[in-house]
Design an enzyme around this catalytic site. Structure first.
Site, PDB file in Angstrom:
ATOM      1  N   SER A 154       0.855  -1.058   0.164  1.00  0.00           N
ATOM      2  CA  SER A 154      -0.031   0.022  -0.006  1.00  0.00           C
ATOM      3  C   SER A 154       0.881   1.299   0.067  1.00  0.00           C
ATOM      4  CB  SER A 154      -0.937  -0.075   1.267  1.00  0.00           C
ATOM      5  OG  SER A 154      -1.843   1.158   0.973  1.00  0.00           O
ATOM      6  N   ASP A 319      -8.883  -6.588  -4.496  1.00  0.00           N
ATOM      7  CA  ASP A 319      -8.502  -5.324  -3.996  1.00  0.00           C
ATOM      8  C   ASP A 319      -8.982  -4.236  -4.825  1.00  0.00           C
ATOM      9  OD1 ASP A 319      -7.437  -3.134  -3.005  1.00  0.00           O
ATOM     10  OD2 ASP A 319      -5.345  -3.933  -3.040  1.00  0.00           O
ATOM     11  N   HIS A 352      -8.113  -5.352  -0.118  1.00  0.00           N
ATOM     12  CA  HIS A 352      -6.938  -4.620   0.003  1.00  0.00           C
ATOM     13  C   HIS A 352      -5.982  -5.180   1.143  1.00  0.00           C
ATOM     14  CE1 HIS A 352      -3.796  -1.545  -0.390  1.00  0.00           C
ATOM     15  NE2 HIS A 352      -3.910  -1.162   0.841  1.00  0.00           N
TER      16      HIS A 352
END
EC number: 2.3.1.46
Length: 379
Positions: A154, A319, A352
């Site tokens: 991320s 995601d 995610h």
């Protein structure tokens, strides 16, 4: 692969830097601290160092426990440790809390040396470039001229990518996981709504809430609840909670009725107990501003032209916050720039947050890549 092994009890270290740090916005931190944890041993050649960069709500505590009574391990304990994909019997692994954080590094909770009071809202806005610059100072302090690998998921993946651009000679491998070369418009919008929840909380007090003995708990709770929804996949959320009620029927009111509501309230309350609202604002702004192509005529390929590192890029099928298509953008730009890249799209039901979870295909892919990184260290 021994997934049950652990680095054991670890102790964080606060590293002081008695030097100014000029930030991208033109402001200067007269000095700064970085809180770190290290795992494994730096070899004689100092070529086996791995930097772990954290995401929005992460910190330096990547693996292990701080005491035998500690209920929770570090946030990536399934990835980092003896016999794990990032093997601490092979690598010297460094985790840190970024500038602007709330876990020991210089940030809103730190004392401003110019005033003798907490920075609070006066802590300057920091960017991914600023973090990488401070991380380079940390590498100098540790005597590491070049990282064997920099790994992040991320927002952490954005830092790994920026490292390869800012300091191309100092990174051999970059593992960019569940990330993107810049935020989508939708993600910027999500971040703004989260910030507005905090900024409009009556207890925010223009960011100086601690001096008023208040905490913008309502705003931070809502920001986390909304964010948490975006980290999960619809199908996974549905399978976990469905439309299950906490009681036998509708209450015809506005209290907590569905199990998913209870779960989100719990996540929000837990977050308020461990995270700072000003830090949340800073982290989301760093996400918004990240766009390395902007310095190169909006060409990501040009931004990557001088990169020396080899890349491992991973995305997750469900995601939607950092969709696989965003990883494809990076992979295509790397190929266009004639750089080395390996890519995997992992099938997962966890959205995610899958980058934090133990998935066999994902773990094996990282382990295989890191095994090759280790072989390079032996040459």
């Amino acid at each position: 692969m021994s997934q049950n092994a652990s680095v054991g009890i670890v102790m964080p270290q606060k590293i002081p830097f008695e030097m100014p740090l000029v930030l991208e916005n033109g402001k200067t931190l007269p000095r700064f601290d970085l809180m770190i944890e290290t795992y494994g041993e730096l070899n004689a050649e100092k070529n086996n160092a791995v930097l772990i960069c954290h995401a929005l709500s992460g910190n330096h505590h990547v693996a292990g426990r701080h005491s035998a009574e500690d209920k929770y391990t570090g946030w990536w304990d399934n990835m980092v440790g003896p016999g794990k994909p990032i093997d601490t019997e092979r690598f010297f692994v460094v985790g840190l809390n970024n500038l602007g954080g709330c876990d020991g590094s210089s940030g809103p909770l730190s004392i401003n040396p110019e005033t003798g009071r907490e920075y609070g809202a006066d802590f300057p806005v920091v960017t991914v470039k600023d973090w990488v610059k401070s991380q380079a100072a940390l590498a100098d302090y540790l005597g590491i001229e070049q990282w064997a690998a920099i790994v992040g998921g991320s927002l952490g993946g954005m830092q790994a990518l920026q490292w390869t651009i800012s300091y191309p000679e100092r990174v051999r491998h970059a593992l960019v996981i569940a990330s993107a070369p810049k935020l989508s418009t939708q993600n910027i919008a999500f971040n703004d709504v989260a910030r507005q929840a905090i900024l409009t909380d009556p207890d925010f007090n223009e960011g100086h809430y601690r001096s008023h003995n208040t905490v913008p708990a309502r705003g931070l709770r809502i920001a986390r609840m909304m964010g948490h929804i975006t980290y999960l996949a619809e199908d996974g959320l549905g399978k976990k909670f469905g439309r299950d009620l906490r009681s036998n029927g509708y209450q015809y009111g506005f209290g907590v009725e569905f199990e998913v509501e209870s779960y989100l309230r719990y996540q929000g309350d837990k977050f308020v107990g461990r995270f700072d609202a000003n830090t949340y604002l800073l982290m989301t702004k760093a996400l918004d501003y990240f766009d390395p192509a902007a310095d190169f005529g909006d060409s990501l390929t040009r931004a990557l032209q001088n990169v020396k590192a080899k890349f491992f890029v991973a995305s997750f099928s469900t995601d939607w916050r950092f969709a696989p298509e965003r990883s494809h953008e990076l992979v295509k730009a790397l190929i266009a720039a004639q750089k080395s890249v390996q890519y995997i799209e992992v099938k997962s039901a966890h959205g995610h947050d899958a980058f934090l979870m133990e998935d066999e295909a994902y773990m094996r892919a990282v382990a295989a890549y890191m095994n090759n990184v280790y072989k390079e260290c032996q040459q």
